[in-house]
Design a protein around this motif. Structure first.
Motif, PDB file in Angstrom:
ATOM      1  N   ALA A  46      21.614 130.270  81.441  1.00 44.01           N
ATOM      2  CA  ALA A  46      20.986 129.161  80.703  1.00 44.01           C
ATOM      3  C   ALA A  46      19.984 128.445  81.604  1.00 44.01           C
ATOM      4  CB  ALA A  46      22.052 128.191  80.197  1.00 44.01           C
ATOM      5  N   LYS A  48      18.107 125.949  81.358  1.00 41.57           N
ATOM      6  CA  LYS A  48      17.965 124.501  81.456  1.00 41.57           C
ATOM      7  C   LYS A  48      18.786 123.917  82.600  1.00 41.57           C
ATOM      8  CE  LYS A  48      21.243 122.695  77.948  1.00 41.57           C
ATOM      9  NZ  LYS A  48      22.028 123.913  77.651  1.00 41.57           N
ATOM     10  N   ASP A  67      19.031 132.547  78.661  1.00 40.34           N
ATOM     11  CA  ASP A  67      19.177 131.713  77.472  1.00 40.34           C
ATOM     12  C   ASP A  67      18.200 130.559  77.616  1.00 40.34           C
ATOM     13  OD1 ASP A  67      20.294 130.354  75.165  1.00 40.34           O
ATOM     14  OD2 ASP A  67      21.311 129.041  76.581  1.00 40.34           O
ATOM     15  N   SER A  90      17.522 129.518  72.029  1.00 37.26           N
ATOM     16  CA  SER A  90      18.403 128.592  71.311  1.00 37.26           C
ATOM     17  C   SER A  90      17.676 127.258  71.143  1.00 37.26           C
ATOM     18  CB  SER A  90      19.686 128.338  72.112  1.00 37.26           C
ATOM     19  OG  SER A  90      20.308 129.534  72.482  1.00 37.26           O
ATOM     20  N   ARG A 137      23.650 130.213  64.799  1.00 35.80           N
ATOM     21  CA  ARG A 137      24.463 129.342  65.655  1.00 35.80           C
ATOM     22  C   ARG A 137      25.387 128.548  64.756  1.00 35.80           C
ATOM     23  NH1 ARG A 137      23.234 125.055  70.445  1.00 35.80           N
ATOM     24  NH2 ARG A 137      25.326 124.168  70.520  1.00 35.80           N
ATOM     25  N   HIS A 185      26.494 133.014  67.000  1.00 32.30           N
ATOM     26  CA  HIS A 185      26.365 132.295  68.266  1.00 32.30           C
ATOM     27  C   HIS A 185      27.143 130.981  68.199  1.00 32.30           C
ATOM     28  CE1 HIS A 185      23.737 129.584  70.972  1.00 32.30           C
ATOM     29  NE2 HIS A 185      24.476 130.324  71.760  1.00 32.30           N
ATOM     30  N   HIS A 187      28.390 127.494  70.898  1.00 35.14           N
ATOM     31  CA  HIS A 187      28.348 126.841  72.212  1.00 35.14           C
ATOM     32  C   HIS A 187      28.972 125.461  72.025  1.00 35.14           C
ATOM     33  CE1 HIS A 187      27.015 125.425  76.110  1.00 35.14           C
ATOM     34  NE2 HIS A 187      26.393 124.413  75.543  1.00 35.14           N
ATOM     35  N   SER A 190      29.684 121.452  77.634  1.00 34.25           N
ATOM     36  CA  SER A 190      29.410 121.757  79.039  1.00 34.25           C
ATOM     37  C   SER A 190      30.448 121.101  79.940  1.00 34.25           C
ATOM     38  CB  SER A 190      28.012 121.247  79.373  1.00 34.25           C
ATOM     39  OG  SER A 190      27.494 121.879  80.501  1.00 34.25           O
ATOM     40  N   GLN A 191      30.494 121.587  81.208  1.00 33.04           N
ATOM     41  CA  GLN A 191      31.471 121.076  82.197  1.00 33.04           C
ATOM     42  C   GLN A 191      32.886 121.109  81.618  1.00 33.04           C
ATOM     43  OE1 GLN A 191      31.491 120.952  85.216  1.00 33.04           O
ATOM     44  NE2 GLN A 191      33.216 119.705  85.762  1.00 33.04           N
ATOM     45  N   GLY A 226      27.868 128.919  76.741  1.00 34.61           N
ATOM     46  CA  GLY A 226      28.198 128.649  78.150  1.00 34.61           C
ATOM     47  C   GLY A 226      29.270 127.584  78.237  1.00 34.61           C
ATOM     48  N   GLY A 227      29.207 126.787  79.293  1.00 33.73           N
ATOM     49  CA  GLY A 227      30.088 125.628  79.357  1.00 33.73           C
ATOM     50  C   GLY A 227      31.115 125.614  80.468  1.00 33.73           C
ATOM     51  N   GLU A 265      26.741 132.633  78.075  1.00 37.66           N
ATOM     52  CA  GLU A 265      25.534 131.963  78.582  1.00 37.66           C
ATOM     53  C   GLU A 265      25.866 130.914  79.642  1.00 37.66           C
ATOM     54  OE1 GLU A 265      23.124 131.982  74.332  1.00 37.66           O
ATOM     55  OE2 GLU A 265      24.390 130.264  74.828  1.00 37.66           O
ATOM     56  N   PRO A 266      26.386 131.316  80.786  1.00 34.23           N
ATOM     57  CA  PRO A 266      26.690 130.316  81.812  1.00 34.23           C
ATOM     58  C   PRO A 266      25.426 129.723  82.416  1.00 34.23           C
ATOM     59  CG  PRO A 266      27.030 132.518  82.693  1.00 34.23           C
ATOM     60  CD  PRO A 266      26.674 132.689  81.238  1.00 34.23           C
ATOM     61  N   GLY A 267      25.438 128.444  82.645  1.00 37.31           N
ATOM     62  CA  GLY A 267      24.335 127.779  83.335  1.00 37.31           C
ATOM     63  C   GLY A 267      24.884 127.129  84.588  1.00 37.31           C
ATOM     64  N   ARG A 268      25.505 125.977  84.401  1.00 37.21           N
ATOM     65  CA  ARG A 268      26.047 125.192  85.509  1.00 37.21           C
ATOM     66  C   ARG A 268      26.898 126.021  86.482  1.00 37.21           C
ATOM     67  NH1 ARG A 268      27.265 119.784  84.867  1.00 37.21           N
ATOM     68  NH2 ARG A 268      27.172 120.159  82.622  1.00 37.21           N
ATOM     69  N   TYR A 363      21.330 120.866  86.412  1.00 36.94           N
ATOM     70  CA  TYR A 363      20.936 119.640  85.723  1.00 36.94           C
ATOM     71  C   TYR A 363      20.526 118.552  86.720  1.00 36.94           C
ATOM     72  CZ  TYR A 363      23.121 122.349  82.078  1.00 36.94           C
ATOM     73  OH  TYR A 363      23.456 123.371  81.229  1.00 36.94           O
TER      74      TYR A 363
HETATM   75  C1  LIG Z   1      23.206 124.250  77.789  1.00 37.31           C
HETATM   76  C2  LIG Z   1      23.556 125.517  77.120  1.00 37.31           C
HETATM   77  C3  LIG Z   1      24.245 126.510  77.814  1.00 37.31           C
HETATM   78  C4  LIG Z   1      24.698 126.377  79.230  1.00 37.31           C
HETATM   79  O1  LIG Z   1      25.696 125.418  79.404  1.00 37.31           O
HETATM   80  P1  LIG Z   1      26.420 125.259  80.818  1.00 37.31           P
HETATM   81  O2  LIG Z   1      27.404 124.187  80.586  1.00 37.31           O
HETATM   82  O3  LIG Z   1      25.400 124.891  81.821  1.00 37.31           O
HETATM   83  O4  LIG Z   1      27.081 126.573  81.131  1.00 37.31           O
HETATM   84  C5  LIG Z   1      24.503 127.691  77.156  1.00 37.31           C
HETATM   85  N1  LIG Z   1      24.114 127.881  75.866  1.00 37.31           N
HETATM   86  C6  LIG Z   1      23.454 126.938  75.171  1.00 37.31           C
HETATM   87  C7  LIG Z   1      23.056 127.209  73.783  1.00 37.31           C
HETATM   88  C8  LIG Z   1      23.167 125.727  75.772  1.00 37.31           C
HETATM   89  O5  LIG Z   1      22.520 124.791  75.076  1.00 37.31           O
END
Ligand SMILES: *Cc1c(COP(=O)(O)O)cnc(C)c1O
Length: 385
Positions: A46, A48, A67, A90, A137, A185, A187, A190-191, A226-227, A265-268, A363
């Motif tokens: 992800a 962002k 993502d 997304s 979604r 999809h 989601h 997060s965290q 993600g999350g 979709e991992p980001g953090r 972030y």
């Molecule tokens: C923000 C987001 C993520 C990533 O979330 P993290 O908590 O950083 O893993 C994944 N998918 C979507 C659609 C998001 O908006």
């Protein structure tokens, strides 16, 4: 913590800056990729969380997809080595122009959030003589047990399509000739540190997947978003999140139908621990009941504490003092919420000391602003200082 020679190098650099440990990033990416490949899951990073080009190049080289939540993120991902066929788009408010950018790149899939959005993408795709692959979604109404500002999967949130809209959407999709439904999809936020939330998501997704199967619809992609959270309190003990347990939850609780693939979709979880915000103490101010350490970084560089009361571990990395004192560690911005941490126990701190705000790789830089006309914060990379 940092090695002495790294701290010596920091002393010569203009502050504030983000320091990224690319070795830790690579190690984290490798573990997550290996653990997910065991199960055949596909990972889309992800953007962002951190869209710094150096970070993106490191991630794309390891074979991750992307993502994205804006047209500029789609472009940035592709510019930095991500394969367009592994890019998903997304977001609850995609503009026509952003949709056109993604259509022109022929991305893997649009994650769509409303009937009206489907109509718009169909129209724009038709204009190009193209077909857009889409995922719906869906709002699963599952609690993420996290801060309310980063909860996204409840009925009260703006995100996703609610189950009572499914019939109307499927009916309309039959007429939207330039769309192809390829995925579902989800989601939820997060965290997320309590893996029960992901288990609950799986259970709900199985029901929804079965409902679609009952309509003879078997989307190829089941994307669970993600999350996964990280340990902000003890970064040095948990530099790499427990990806093994995370993927095992999906292994244990998702019931994929034949031909379906699981995407995440991992980001953090991939980037948070590799980044620290390094700032210099400008002034020490003794208040009535509190000592302030006033730093040259503030909410313009890292807004998470001000925005959602987020905790970051804060360390004075240059003081040699034996005496420990509590400080409110604050920035220079004209807002009272511009505070990184209250009553932080640090060795006696003086003007010129360097302070590290840990676990700031996600972030952090992406949310930086130029409020108060400040310069945009820059990145510094291990191996280059
Ligand atoms: C923000 C987001 C993520 C990533 O979330 P993290 O908590 O950083 O893993 C994944 N998918 C979507 C659609 C998001 O908006």
């Amino acid at each position: 913590m940092f090695e002495e020679k790294t701290i010596e190098a920091f002393r010569k650099l203009p502050t504030p800056f983000y320091y990224y440990d690319l070795d830790l990033l690579q190690a984290t990416l490798k573990i997550a990729m290996e653990e997910s490949t065991k199960h055949g899951y596909k990972l889309h990073y992800a953007l962002k969380a951190n869209s710094n080009p150096r970070i993106l190049q490191t991630i794309s080289k390891m074979g991750y997809g992307a993502d994205c939540v804006s047209g500029n993120e789609v472009s940035r991902a592709i510019e930095n080595g991500f394969d367009p066929k592994q890019v998903v788009f997304s977001g609850v408010g995609k503009s026509d122009q952003e949709i056109n950018v993604a259509l022109a790149q022929d991305i893997l899939c649009f994650n769509c959030e409303s009937l009206q959005e489907l109509e718009v993408i169909n129209g724009l795709a038709a204009g190009m003589g193209a077909t857009a692959d889409i995922a719906l979604r869906i709002n699963p109404n599952v609690h993420a047990f996290t801060h309310k500002y980063i909860t996204t999967g409840l009925e009260e949130n703006k995100f996703g399509i609610n189950p009572w809209e499914f019939d109307a959407i499927l009916e309309r999709l039959k007429q939207l000739r330039n769309l192809e439904l390829v995925g579902l999809h989800f989601h939820i936020g997060s965290q997320i540190t309590d893996l029960t939330a992901f288990k609950n998501l799986c259970v709900r997704v199985n029901e929804i997947n079965q409902w679609f199967a009952g309509q003879h619809i078997f989307p190829r992609i089941i994307n669970l978003g993600g999350g996964l959270g990280i340990d902000y309190h003890h970064p040095d003990d948990n530099l790499v999140p427990d990806f093994k347990s995370y993927f095992n939850v999906f292994r244990e609780f998702t019931e994929l139908l034949p031909g379906q693939e699981l995407h995440l979709e991992p980001g953090r979880a991939l980037v948070a621990q590799c980044g620290s915000l390094i700032t210099k103490v400008l002034y020490i101010k003794n208040g009535v009941n509190v000592n302030f350490a006033i730093c040259d970084a503030g909410m313009t560089e890292l807004i998470r504490p001000a925005l959602y009361q987020a905790f970051h571990k804060i360390q004075n990395i240059t003081s040699r003092s034996e005496e420990k004192i509590k400080y409110d560690v604050v920035g220079p911005i004209c807002e009272s919420s511009d505070c990184f941490g209250k009553s932080v126990l640090m060795p006696m701190t003086q003007r010129g000391d360097l302070v590290a705000i840990r676990s700031a790789g996600a972030y952090g830089e992406t949310m930086a602003s130029q409020y108060n006309l400040r310069d945009l914060v820059k990145g510094v990379y291990s191996g280059e200082i």
